[in-house]
Design an enzyme around this catalytic site. Structure first.
Site, PDB file in Angstrom:
ATOM      1  N   ASN A 150       1.125   9.305   9.973  1.00 34.54           N
ATOM      2  CA  ASN A 150       1.135  10.511   9.196  1.00 34.54           C
ATOM      3  C   ASN A 150      -0.335  11.246   9.108  1.00 34.54           C
ATOM      4  O   ASN A 150      -0.431  12.103   8.677  1.00 34.54           O
ATOM      5  CB  ASN A 150       1.563  10.379   7.647  1.00 34.54           C
ATOM      6  N   THR A 151      -1.113  10.514  10.001  1.00 36.88           N
ATOM      7  CA  THR A 151      -2.446  11.205  10.219  1.00 36.88           C
ATOM      8  C   THR A 151      -2.692  11.116  11.819  1.00 36.88           C
ATOM      9  O   THR A 151      -2.636  10.135  12.367  1.00 36.88           O
ATOM     10  CB  THR A 151      -3.771  10.312   9.593  1.00 36.88           C
ATOM     11  N   TYR A 207       7.731  -2.019  -1.436  1.00 37.55           N
ATOM     12  CA  TYR A 207       7.692  -0.609  -1.789  1.00 37.55           C
ATOM     13  C   TYR A 207       9.075  -0.023  -2.001  1.00 37.55           C
ATOM     14  O   TYR A 207       9.482   0.398  -3.101  1.00 37.55           O
ATOM     15  CB  TYR A 207       6.773   0.256  -0.907  1.00 37.55           C
ATOM     16  N   ASN A 210       8.343   9.437   4.720  1.00 35.54           N
ATOM     17  CA  ASN A 210       7.381  10.208   4.092  1.00 35.54           C
ATOM     18  C   ASN A 210       6.289  10.618   5.218  1.00 35.54           C
ATOM     19  O   ASN A 210       6.312  10.016   6.143  1.00 35.54           O
ATOM     20  CB  ASN A 210       6.830   9.072   3.155  1.00 35.54           C
ATOM     21  N   ARG A 211       5.676  11.572   4.723  1.00 36.63           N
ATOM     22  CA  ARG A 211       4.643  12.201   5.599  1.00 36.63           C
ATOM     23  C   ARG A 211       3.370  12.349   4.685  1.00 36.63           C
ATOM     24  O   ARG A 211       3.047  13.501   4.930  1.00 36.63           O
ATOM     25  CB  ARG A 211       5.176  13.175   6.521  1.00 36.63           C
ATOM     26  N   ALA A 242       0.881  -1.194   0.063  1.00 42.57           N
ATOM     27  CA  ALA A 242      -0.148  -0.061   0.059  1.00 42.57           C
ATOM     28  C   ALA A 242       0.865   1.225  -0.009  1.00 42.57           C
ATOM     29  O   ALA A 242       2.079   1.349   0.641  1.00 42.57           O
ATOM     30  CB  ALA A 242      -0.892   0.047   1.197  1.00 42.57           C
ATOM     31  N   THR A 262       5.282  -4.754   8.488  1.00 44.26           N
ATOM     32  CA  THR A 262       4.835  -3.592   9.169  1.00 44.26           C
ATOM     33  C   THR A 262       4.610  -2.414   8.549  1.00 44.26           C
ATOM     34  O   THR A 262       5.007  -2.595   7.086  1.00 44.26           O
ATOM     35  CB  THR A 262       5.890  -3.152  10.473  1.00 44.26           C
ATOM     36  N   ASN A 263       3.898  -1.250   9.129  1.00 44.07           N
ATOM     37  CA  ASN A 263       4.146   0.095   8.482  1.00 44.07           C
ATOM     38  C   ASN A 263       5.309   0.575   8.600  1.00 44.07           C
ATOM     39  O   ASN A 263       6.409   0.103   9.095  1.00 44.07           O
ATOM     40  CB  ASN A 263       2.847   0.843   9.160  1.00 44.07           C
ATOM     41  N   THR A 264       5.628   1.932   8.227  1.00 42.60           N
ATOM     42  CA  THR A 264       6.670   2.611   8.455  1.00 42.60           C
ATOM     43  C   THR A 264       7.036   3.072  10.272  1.00 42.60           C
ATOM     44  O   THR A 264       6.093   2.704  10.967  1.00 42.60           O
ATOM     45  CB  THR A 264       6.778   3.978   7.852  1.00 42.60           C
ATOM     46  N   SER A 311      -0.318   4.129  10.427  1.00 39.18           N
ATOM     47  CA  SER A 311       0.271   5.219   9.680  1.00 39.18           C
ATOM     48  C   SER A 311       0.805   6.383  10.652  1.00 39.18           C
ATOM     49  O   SER A 311      -0.217   6.574  11.458  1.00 39.18           O
ATOM     50  CB  SER A 311      -0.401   5.893   8.560  1.00 39.18           C
ATOM     51  N   GLY A 344      11.896  -2.912   4.765  1.00 37.16           N
ATOM     52  CA  GLY A 344      13.003  -3.266   4.528  1.00 37.16           C
ATOM     53  C   GLY A 344      13.424  -4.276   3.663  1.00 37.16           C
ATOM     54  O   GLY A 344      14.637  -5.138   3.824  1.00 37.16           O
ATOM     55  N   LYS A 362      -3.110  -3.921   9.444  1.00 37.12           N
ATOM     56  CA  LYS A 362      -1.659  -3.421   9.227  1.00 37.12           C
ATOM     57  C   LYS A 362      -1.086  -2.724  10.490  1.00 37.12           C
ATOM     58  O   LYS A 362      -2.049  -1.887  10.966  1.00 37.12           O
ATOM     59  CB  LYS A 362      -1.592  -2.597   8.148  1.00 37.12           C
ATOM     60  N   THR A 419      -3.417   3.512   0.394  1.00 36.31           N
ATOM     61  CA  THR A 419      -4.466   3.599   1.359  1.00 36.31           C
ATOM     62  C   THR A 419      -5.585   4.665   1.032  1.00 36.31           C
ATOM     63  O   THR A 419      -4.937   5.764   0.535  1.00 36.31           O
ATOM     64  CB  THR A 419      -3.938   3.942   2.937  1.00 36.31           C
ATOM     65  N   PHE A 433      -2.014  10.147   3.633  1.00 37.41           N
ATOM     66  CA  PHE A 433      -3.149   9.663   2.993  1.00 37.41           C
ATOM     67  C   PHE A 433      -3.696  10.504   1.740  1.00 37.41           C
ATOM     68  O   PHE A 433      -4.994  10.763   1.640  1.00 37.41           O
ATOM     69  CB  PHE A 433      -4.105   9.114   3.939  1.00 37.41           C
ATOM     70  N   GLY A 483      12.415   1.469   4.460  1.00 39.66           N
ATOM     71  CA  GLY A 483      13.661   1.041   3.624  1.00 39.66           C
ATOM     72  C   GLY A 483      14.722   0.116   4.494  1.00 39.66           C
ATOM     73  O   GLY A 483      13.947  -0.634   5.391  1.00 39.66           O
TER      74      GLY A 483
END
Length: 366
Positions: free
Chosen positions: A205-206, A343, A132-133, A83, A272-274, A203, A322, A244, A107, A136, A295
């Protein structure tokens, strides 16, 4: 068993990407990673729209796949698109030709939203990482539903050649107290097109989103979506719901969430997520930027979370985070993942990595 030997084609492809194409991409559009991402995705979309181009790309990237059935879904291969790479489904008809065995779109949120202010995407090539930020940014669930309908996608019909997952998130302007209804609105629009639905509550970032990983909040959310999936199922089984998880959770929190997911009828996990951790990139000029890191710096933690989960549950786990090399993929499979997602590894290693991972798992399975 170590990684499978690379074919000559994969070796040449990998060398060409790393030494020729990637440097050009990283300098293109003034070096702006988001503009390059948008341009590359537009090109992938063009490939998907042309049957002739799809066939040509599929022949060029042809490799062995290792089919597997997970949560009742028949995956033609174990390596998928994570995603975030294709939020709005622009490349949905191309991912199979590019060697992937499935793609997770999104997402996506119930309402279209622009995401956070730019710049919001940063490369850290010294660490093979991305920060990243994005927040969504997407065209909204109704727009994705319309695109999937236009492509003839119906859950399980294989219209684009590979299964499609759809990752759902919370609209930023929706209060946390109304999060369940927000996810449910997206679910009702998109479940009929999805081979599985992934609930993104991880995430960074929200604002406040990760609080939905708290046991009570996640329990309410998963029970509601699973109940809706059951209620709307026609003749077949309901669409599987995955969750997730963040890599930054403690073991106690992971244990608690496992219990919640199991009790709520969740069909699988994505790990996992970031990460918010910065130890691995300390001193880098972007280390202090807000957002999630992905990464190579995430590899060890993502594997540890997958191993922790798979040692304690029968739920299938999709491993992501990763996976930059075939060795990383081997380690993730050894940790217990049944599927992989790419990704950042795809950005840094290119299409050859998909071939290498497909061959690796085929060799392991045999």
């Amino acid at each position: 068993m170590g990684p499978a030997p690379l074919t000559a084609a994969a070796s040449v492809m990998g060398w060409g990407y790393r030494n020729a194409l990637r440097p050009l991409l990283f300098r293109a559009r003034g070096g702006d990673p988001e503009l390059v991402h948008e341009a590359t995705l537009a090109l992938i979309s063009k490939v998907g729209e042309s049957p002739r181009l799809r066939r040509a790309v599929a022949r060029l990237l042809a490799d062995d796949h290792d089919p597997v059935t997970v949560a009742g879904i028949d995956f033609p291969g174990r390596v998928g698109v994570a995603a975030g790479l294709d939020k709005n489904g622009l490349g949905l008809q191309a991912w199979g030709a590019l060697g992937f065995g499935f793609a997770e779109l999104g997402t996506v949120t119930a309402q279209a939203q622009p995401g956070n202010d730019r710049p919001r995407l940063f490369r850290l090539p010294e660490h093979e990482a991305i920060l990243n930020r994005m927040g969504f940014n997407n065209a909204g669930a109704p727009a994705l539903a319309a695109r999937l309908a236009a492509a003839g996608v119906v859950r399980g019909n294989g219209a684009v050649g590979v299964p499609l997952g759809i990752s759902l998130g919370k609209t930023k302007t929706t209060p946390l107290a109304e999060a369940t209804e927000d996810y449910l609105a997206s679910f009702r629009l998109l479940a009929g097109y999805a081979d599985y639905v992934a609930v993104n509550v991880s995430s960074p970032n929200t604002p406040g989103l990760r609080s939905l990983q708290d046991a009570d909040a996640l329990g309410e959310l998963t029970r509601t979506l699973v109940a809706e999936a059951t209620r709307t199922a026609a003749d077949g089984p309901p669409v599987p719901v995955f969750v997730k998880l963040a890599p930054d959770l403690s073991e106690d929190a992971l244990e608690e969430l496992l219990a919640v997911c199991t009790a709520g009828g969740v069909a699988g996990l994505v790990a996992t997520n970031t990460t918010l951790a910065r130890d691995a990139v300390a001193g880098h000029r972007y280390a202090a930027e807000a957002g999630g890191l992905s990464g190579a710096p995430l590899a060890e933690r993502a594997r540890a979370v997958v191993a922790f989960l798979t040692a304690r549950t029968e739920l299938p786990v999709i491993g992501v985070g990763g996976i930059m090399t075939a060795g990383d993929g081997r380690a993730m499979f050894d940790a217990g993942a049944v599927l992989l997602q790419l990704y950042t590894g795809y950005i840094y290693a290119g299409p050859a990595l998909v071939r290498e991972l497909n061959a690796l798992r085929s060799a392991h399975a045999g």
